[in-house]
Enzyme design. Structure first.
Site, PDB file in Angstrom:
ATOM      1  N   GLU A   1      39.172  48.861  34.493  1.00 23.51           N
ATOM      2  CA  GLU A   1      38.577  47.625  33.984  1.00 23.51           C
ATOM      3  C   GLU A   1      37.074  47.812  33.713  1.00 23.51           C
ATOM      4  O   GLU A   1      36.219  47.158  34.310  1.00 23.51           O
ATOM      5  CB  GLU A   1      38.873  46.477  34.955  1.00 23.51           C
ATOM      6  CG  GLU A   1      40.385  46.220  35.031  1.00 23.51           C
ATOM      7  CD  GLU A   1      40.808  45.091  35.959  1.00 23.51           C
ATOM      8  OE1 GLU A   1      39.926  44.472  36.583  1.00 23.51           O
ATOM      9  OE2 GLU A   1      42.023  44.835  36.050  1.00 23.51           O
TER      10      GLU A   1
ATOM     11  N   GLU B   1      39.642  38.547  30.931  1.00 21.46           N
ATOM     12  CA  GLU B   1      39.108  37.958  32.174  1.00 21.46           C
ATOM     13  C   GLU B   1      37.635  38.329  32.391  1.00 21.46           C
ATOM     14  O   GLU B   1      36.865  37.522  32.911  1.00 21.46           O
ATOM     15  CB  GLU B   1      39.969  38.349  33.379  1.00 21.46           C
ATOM     16  CG  GLU B   1      40.039  39.845  33.651  1.00 21.46           C
ATOM     17  CD  GLU B   1      40.984  40.198  34.821  1.00 21.46           C
ATOM     18  OE1 GLU B   1      41.624  39.303  35.378  1.00 21.46           O
ATOM     19  OE2 GLU B   1      41.059  41.395  35.160  1.00 21.46           O
TER      20      GLU B   1
ATOM     21  N   HIS C   1      54.723  34.543  38.389  1.00 21.29           N
ATOM     22  CA  HIS C   1      53.566  35.364  38.751  1.00 21.29           C
ATOM     23  C   HIS C   1      53.733  35.916  40.155  1.00 21.29           C
ATOM     24  O   HIS C   1      54.027  35.169  41.089  1.00 21.29           O
ATOM     25  CB  HIS C   1      52.275  34.540  38.680  1.00 21.29           C
ATOM     26  CG  HIS C   1      51.054  35.366  38.979  1.00 21.29           C
ATOM     27  ND1 HIS C   1      50.109  35.029  39.916  1.00 21.29           N
ATOM     28  CD2 HIS C   1      50.636  36.551  38.459  1.00 21.29           C
ATOM     29  CE1 HIS C   1      49.162  35.951  39.948  1.00 21.29           C
ATOM     30  NE2 HIS C   1      49.457  36.880  39.071  1.00 21.29           N
TER      31      HIS C   1
ATOM     32  N   GLU D   1      48.244  45.342  31.777  1.00 21.00           N
ATOM     33  CA  GLU D   1      46.807  45.125  31.604  1.00 21.00           C
ATOM     34  C   GLU D   1      46.166  46.518  31.587  1.00 21.00           C
ATOM     35  O   GLU D   1      46.032  47.116  30.530  1.00 21.00           O
ATOM     36  CB  GLU D   1      46.260  44.255  32.729  1.00 21.00           C
ATOM     37  CG  GLU D   1      44.807  43.900  32.546  1.00 21.00           C
ATOM     38  CD  GLU D   1      44.197  43.319  33.797  1.00 21.00           C
ATOM     39  OE1 GLU D   1      44.405  43.885  34.896  1.00 21.00           O
ATOM     40  OE2 GLU D   1      43.504  42.299  33.694  1.00 21.00           O
TER      41      GLU D   1
HETATM   42  C1  NOJ Z   1      43.832  39.957  38.179  1.00 20.51           C
HETATM   43  C2  NOJ Z   1      44.614  39.758  36.927  1.00 20.51           C
HETATM   44  O1  NOJ Z   1      44.164  40.599  35.889  1.00 20.51           O
HETATM   45  C3  NOJ Z   1      44.490  38.304  36.541  1.00 20.51           C
HETATM   46  O2  NOJ Z   1      45.099  38.086  35.300  1.00 20.51           O
HETATM   47  C4  NOJ Z   1      45.107  37.472  37.628  1.00 20.51           C
HETATM   48  O3  NOJ Z   1      44.933  36.116  37.304  1.00 20.51           O
HETATM   49  C5  NOJ Z   1      44.420  37.740  38.963  1.00 20.51           C
HETATM   50  N1  NOJ Z   1      44.410  39.144  39.215  1.00 20.51           N
HETATM   51  C6  NOJ Z   1      45.107  37.034  40.123  1.00 20.51           C
HETATM   52  O4  NOJ Z   1      46.350  37.597  40.380  1.00 20.51           O
HETATM   53 CA    CA Z   2      42.805  42.611  36.112  1.00 21.92          CA
END
Ligand code: NOJ
Ligand code: CA
Length: 705
Positions: free
Chosen positions: A173, A510, A415, A504
């Protein structure tokens, strides 16, 4: 090769210990692979493209742990076989509906004279590059072994430009750094501290998929394919000689992968072209993976979704139900007795609003994070708490929501934040997947935030690679699609397991709410991270000033609205989120229309313009319709993009709706400036548009009947 020639060669190599050499060319003859054994019996390869050297003489082999019998030299040739392969296959979803897998193969089988151990190296030479892997056949003198170091080299010819991220074992990231190879060492410290994360294993350690550009106009991508039961490969640069050495992610004890013959390594891949567009069009990574192993794939479907998500990422609402972080322990405290914090996102009325919004605008799914108990304890850093993936918070009416979504024709997306407690996830996995099926959930977003529990493993070591694979294959048994976050970066495995619908494994949207990403980030990702498979980038942010959502968050989304629209085309994924809040879409319904219209699965893709770090323009034809969508993302300074619509059918007429940056658009100061215009077009039309830095355009093209 005949047997006589072969035995003559073996004799020759034994008697004189001198070189054996063989060449293979790609079907179009542009890529040349040269293999040789040097006089010490060290396997060596070289590669060139249109007579330009891509990889200089580079050695191959392994250092074996606690054995002293490294598989690195004193080899002789047992056999050398060539063959050709040409087949066209149909992906379940993808950037095109048919993929050609065409290569010439060379398999060199080697015997290590002092140990009588056998190792083969299989090279596949495609028009777009070379893949090779090591194979350890079943044999008396090689059973279990631990690889201490893979000695594979990728020797560069010069001080190329690289688009790199630090060699972290736990996260990708990062923003990409564009620099000369010789500058990596000096830039490493700042590359690391600009992120929330850990450290690199070396001041010149970088991750794959790595993109390089040479001064004589070659684009080179180094990565791997079919990472199965092995550790992810990073690269360490010898920056005096510009040689990349393979660096395998170690396990908690510092070891590389544990092997048992018969076995094979992942493929090491070198994609090359003198045109950057060809790197984006390469399917070599998929081609090096096994065909689909799932028999009935009817349940695997692309999904466009919205969710209870961005509001938590920006800090407007919370995953947790209460702020009393230590108040609740699974099975100990009743949540109904704790004080709600008043900002829990996953509450029933709010989720129903999202379902209404999804249904009204034709989205397939709604993702809800923070629906299940345990977030308080995780945020409170308790080590004695773990998620169970099955118990909803008291304000999340699981059954009511299931029925409501069904009524509205919307799918719920599960999730699972594992909190990186991997054994805990594995022990719950069957029940958790069954629970999903019982409640109508067909896909799961999983996540691995934090240090891996309980063993302190690295996210990319063999043990973890095996976990992601286990979770994926088990999901296939339950007919569940997986979108794993923080997992190892993909290596084309979704050819074999197309229920790996996205990942991801890179810096996603994010980070725009965690301080922001570079404005040209999205012009690099398709050349790097996306080579191995689609990314759940979660685009579609219309409100760039995050303080409007949460006054305590000063972050700014470094992108224009037109750029956000283009991402649905340029960042290929069969799983696409419209990540912003309904209230922000309601303010710009005319621009939102593009997100509603854009396709998810493609008949074909045409790469119109591309330069890593600077710009990408792609046109894609939707599978099963006559609609085309074009996306342009622009990375650095303002730029005029000029395209010809010659991909359209000749003689047909179309209406193009163009969403572009406004004249006064600026990704920092005026990101919401865009214009929309409609045009009649044909295959002869040319379109010329200005995109600003961090901007772009999106076009939908519909045939006039
Ligand atoms: C990191 C993830 O990339 C994000 O999308 C998620 O909302 C959070 N973790 C919480 O699980
Ligand atoms: Ca992440």
């Amino acid at each position: 090769m005949t047997k006589q020639i072969l035995s003559a060669l073996i004799l020759f190599s034994i008697i004189t210990a001198s070189a054996f050499a063989q060449e293979v060319y790609s079907p179009d003859k542009n890529v040349q692979l040269h293999f040789s054994l040097n006089t010490e019996g060290v396997p060596v390869y070289q590669m060139s493209f249109k007579n330009k050297v891509v990889i200089e003489s580079s050695r191959l082999g392994f250092k074996i742990k606690e054995d002293g019998q490294d598989l690195n030299d004193a080899f002789s040739i047992i056999s050398s076989e060539t063959s050709s392969f040409d087949e066209t296959w149909k992906p379940i979803w993808g950037e095109e509906s048919m993929i050609r897998n065409n290569y010439n193969e060379l398999v060199i089988t080697l015997n290590q004279n002092r140990t009588q151990r056998v190792m083969a190296i299989r090279f596949r030479v495609f028009n777009d590059g070379v893949g090779f892997r090591y194979e350890f056949p079943e044999q008396p003198n090689l059973g279990h072994f631990v690889i201490e170091k893979e000695l594979t080299q990728f020797a560069m010819t010069n001080d190329h430009t690289a688009f790199w991220i630090p060699g972290d074992y736990d996260t990708q990231e990062y923003d990409y750094v564009e620099s000369r190879l010789s500058e990596i060492r000096g830039l490493m410290a700042s590359a690391i501290t600009s992120n929330l994360s850990q450290t690199s294993f070396s001041p010149t350690g970088v991750q794959t998929s790595l993109l390089l550009k040479t001064d004589d106009g070659l684009y080179i991508n180094l990565h791997e394919a079919a990472l199965i039961d092995y550790s992810a490969m990073h690269l360490e640069l010898d920056d005096k000689n510009y040689i990349f050495n393979a660096w395998l992610t170690p396990d908690v004890q510092g070891d590389g992968p544990y092997m048992i013959a018969p076995s094979v390594t992942p493929w090491r891949t070198v994609i090359v072209s003198d045109d950057a567009k060809d790197i984006l069009a390469s399917r070599m990574t998929y081609n090096l993976n096994e065909p689909c192993k799932i028999e009935d794939t009817s349940w695997i479907k692309p999904i466009k979704y919205v969710g209870v998500w961005w509001e938590m990422i920006t800090g407007k609402s919370s995953w947790a139900y209460t702020d009393d972080l230590k108040a609740v322990k699974l099975g100990i405290t009743d949540y109904t007795k704790t004080k709600p914090n008043g900002k829990h996102g996953a509450n029933t009325p709010h989720v129903k609003e999202l379902i209404d919004f999804a249904s009204e605008h034709g989205f397939d799914g709604v993702l809800v994070e923070g629906w299940n108990i345990g977030w308080e304890d995780w945020f409170g850093n308790s080590k004695d708490y773990v998620f169970d993936f099955m118990t909803p918070y008291p304000d999340f009416d699981l059954i009511g929501i299931k029925n409501y979504a069904k009524e509205k024709g919307v799918e719920m997306i599960m999730h699972h934040e594992t909190s990186a407690s991997v054994r805990n996830y594995e022990r719950h996995l069957d029940q958790a997947y069954q629970f999903m099926k019982d409640h109508g959930y067909n896909s799961v977003k999983s996540g691995y935030v934090g240090d891996i529990l309980p063993r302190g493993e690295n996210h990319y070591s063999q043990w973890m690679v095996n976990h992601y694979q286990y979770a994926l294959e088990k999901a296939a048994d339950y007919k569940i699609m997986v979108n794993a976050h923080e997992a190892v970066r993909p290596t084309g495995i979704s050819r074999t397991y197309p229920n790996l619908i996205s990942n991801e494994s890179a810096r996603g949207t994010e980070y725009q709410a965690f301080g922001g990403s570079k404005a040209n980030h999205v012009t690099v990702l398709p050349f790097t991270r996306l080579i191995g498979g689609p990314m759940d980038y979660t685009p579609g942010i219309f409100e760039m000033d995050i303080s409007k959502l949460n006054p305590d968050n000063e972050s700014h989304v470094n992108s224009t609205i037109a750029n956000q629209l283009a991402l649905y085309v340029t960042m290929y994924s069969p799983l696409q989120m419209a990540a912003d809040l309904p209230e922000n879409y309601n303010r710009f319904l005319d621009a939102f229309q593009f997100i509603k219209d854009v396709g998810l699965d493609w008949e074909k893709s045409v790469y119109l313009e591309a330069e890593p770090g600077s710009y990408i323009t792609i046109a894609r034809k939707e599978k099963g319709t006559e609609k085309w969508f074009v996306g342009n993302v622009n990375g650095k300074q303002d730029r005029i993009s000029e395209i010809t619509l010659d991909f359209l059918d000749k003689g047909k007429k179309y209406i193009a709706t163009i969403y572009s940056d406004g004249d006064d658009a600026n990704y920092k100061t005026n990101p919401q400036s865009y214009k929309i215009k409609e045009l009649k077009v044909t295959s002869k039309s040319k379109i010329k548009l200005k995109s600003v830095e961090g901007g772009g355009y999106a076009i939908s093209i519909v045939q006039i009947k």
